[in-house]
Design an enzyme around this catalytic site. Structure first.
Site, PDB file in Angstrom:
ATOM      1  CG  ASN A  24      -0.123   0.004   2.556  1.00  0.00           C
ATOM      2  OD1 ASN A  24       0.816  -0.850   2.637  1.00  0.00           O
ATOM      3  ND2 ASN A  24      -0.507   0.653   3.681  1.00  0.00           N
ATOM      4  CG  HIS A  25       3.315   2.645   2.758  1.00  0.00           C
ATOM      5  ND1 HIS A  25       2.771   3.712   3.117  1.00  0.00           N
ATOM      6  CD2 HIS A  25       2.891   1.603   3.655  1.00  0.00           C
ATOM      7  CE1 HIS A  25       2.060   3.713   4.429  1.00  0.00           C
ATOM      8  NE2 HIS A  25       2.252   2.385   4.814  1.00  0.00           N
ATOM      9  CG  HIS A 113       0.335  -5.828   0.748  1.00  0.00           C
ATOM     10  ND1 HIS A 113      -0.337  -4.796   1.231  1.00  0.00           N
ATOM     11  CD2 HIS A 113       1.716  -5.639   1.369  1.00  0.00           C
ATOM     12  CE1 HIS A 113       0.520  -3.895   2.184  1.00  0.00           C
ATOM     13  NE2 HIS A 113       1.568  -4.534   2.271  1.00  0.00           N
TER      14      HIS A 113
END
Length: 115
Positions: A24-25, A113
Site C-alpha cells: 500500500n505504500h 498484500h
C-alpha cells in the site's frame, strides 16, 4: 500466464529469482495511460519479477506465474494492495477471477498484500 523475463533474459545474472507484489505504500500510480510503481524500475533491470498489479478498476483478473522443476509444478498467484472497500466490493459481486493453469496437477500459492 505470465512469461518470466528475468529467468529467460539473455543477461540474467540471478541464480535465485525474486518475485514481488506491491504494497500500500508503493502502489502504482498513473503516468498518462500507464500504471507505474517503484518495482517497475527493479523489474526492467531484471532484478525482480514484479507481478500482481491490477489495471482494471471494475474487475480483478489474476494470472499465475507457472514454474516447473522436474515433476513439481507451482502456480504462483499475486495481488498487490487494493483499497479494502474496492476489493471487498469486487469479492461480493464475484468480479475476482483466477486463471487456472492447463492440464496436470499444480500446487497453487497466492501472495496477497492487504491492510
Amino acid at each position: 500466464c505470465i512469461f518470466l523475463m528475468q529467468l529467460s533474459h539473455k543477461n540474467n545474472i540471478s541464480d535465485l529469482p525474486v518475485f514481488s507484489i506491491h504494497g500500500n505504500h508503493d502502489d502504482p500510480t498513473r503516468d498518462g495511460n500507464e500504471l507505474l510503481a517503484a518495482l517497475d524500475l527493479l523489474s526492467v533491470s531484471s532484478l525482480v519479477n514484479y507481478f500482481g498489479r491490477q489495471e482494471a478498476v471494475d474487475k480483478v483478473e489474476i494470472s499465475p506465474i507457472l514454474l516447473q522443476k522436474g515433476e513439481t509444478k507451482v502456480a504462483l498467484y499475486g495481488m498487490g494492495s487494493l483499497r479494502d472497500e474496492r476489493l471487498n466490493r469486487m469479492w461480493q459481486s464475484n468480479k475476482v477471477r483466477f486463471q487456472r493453469p492447463g492440464e496436470g496437477e499444480w500446487f497453487s500459492i497466492f501472495a496477497l498484500h492487504q491492510n
